[in-house]
Design a protein around this motif. Sequence first.
Motif, PDB file in Angstrom:
ATOM      1  N   UNK A   1      33.734 -37.872 -12.889  1.00 49.70           N
ATOM      2  CA  UNK A   1      33.450 -37.931 -14.327  1.00 49.70           C
ATOM      3  C   UNK A   1      32.164 -38.710 -14.606  1.00 49.70           C
ATOM      4  N   UNK A   2      31.925 -39.764 -13.853  1.00 50.83           N
ATOM      5  CA  UNK A   2      30.695 -40.539 -14.018  1.00 50.83           C
ATOM      6  C   UNK A   2      29.475 -39.694 -13.678  1.00 50.83           C
ATOM      7  N   UNK A   3      29.564 -38.935 -12.593  1.00 52.09           N
ATOM      8  CA  UNK A   3      28.449 -38.069 -12.195  1.00 52.09           C
ATOM      9  C   UNK A   3      28.214 -36.994 -13.250  1.00 52.09           C
ATOM     10  N   UNK A   4      29.292 -36.403 -13.758  1.00 53.45           N
ATOM     11  CA  UNK A   4      29.144 -35.377 -14.805  1.00 53.45           C
ATOM     12  C   UNK A   4      28.502 -35.954 -16.057  1.00 53.45           C
ATOM     13  N   UNK A   5      28.926 -37.143 -16.451  1.00 56.94           N
ATOM     14  CA  UNK A   5      28.370 -37.783 -17.646  1.00 56.94           C
ATOM     15  C   UNK A   5      26.887 -38.086 -17.454  1.00 56.94           C
ATOM     16  N   UNK A   6      26.514 -38.574 -16.278  1.00 56.92           N
ATOM     17  CA  UNK A   6      25.107 -38.865 -16.000  1.00 56.92           C
ATOM     18  C   UNK A   6      24.275 -37.584 -16.026  1.00 56.92           C
ATOM     19  N   UNK A   7      24.803 -36.516 -15.456  1.00 53.66           N
ATOM     20  CA  UNK A   7      24.083 -35.237 -15.466  1.00 53.66           C
ATOM     21  C   UNK A   7      23.940 -34.713 -16.895  1.00 53.66           C
ATOM     22  N   UNK A   8      24.989 -34.879 -17.698  1.00 58.00           N
ATOM     23  CA  UNK A   8      24.927 -34.427 -19.091  1.00 58.00           C
ATOM     24  C   UNK A   8      23.880 -35.213 -19.870  1.00 58.00           C
ATOM     25  N   UNK A   9      23.855 -36.533 -19.670  1.00 58.52           N
ATOM     26  CA  UNK A   9      22.876 -37.366 -20.368  1.00 58.52           C
ATOM     27  C   UNK A   9      21.449 -36.974 -19.979  1.00 58.52           C
TER      28      UNK A   9
END
Length: 169
Positions: free
Chosen positions: A37-45
């Motif tokens: 989830x952290x990786x997905x959030x960073x990619x989204x940002x």
Amino acid sequence: MVAGPSVTWNIFDHGKITNNVRVQDARLQQLTVVYQNTVREAAREADDAATALIAALQRDVILNDAQRAAQRSLKLASAIYREGYSDFQRVLDAQRALFAQQDAYIVNRSNAVGSLVALYKAVGGGWYSEQPLVDPATRQQMEQRTDWGDMLNEPNAPSANASPSEGSR
């Protein structure tokens, strides 16, 4: 006196050991999901910031052209007024249009800079910590198990009190 190897195993702890393994497996699964989830959030940002930056740069070209057109319109309105073919209201309208275009252009430039900063932050730019990447005890254990070469060495972070001009001397 008894000599020789001996093995002690408490038969009644079997359920406790099995349940402890299950708890650790559940913790591992939880940490894996949190990491994903952290990786997905960073990619989204990063994607959101890059998209906003591209859109602002595209608008920049259009707004700059509109600003130049408004400047030409003001010059024409002023020339027509000086020649006596129009009243001053046309000049005021042209000035108002030019100021509105300039304002939109500046706001868009500000948004582009904000998007660039957000993108820089999203990809981890400018992050320096005084805390070592790997604590000494963990480093020692890792070095005993595996040859890491210089990968565990701390990168040279720029000091906070070094001026930008010092690097160019």
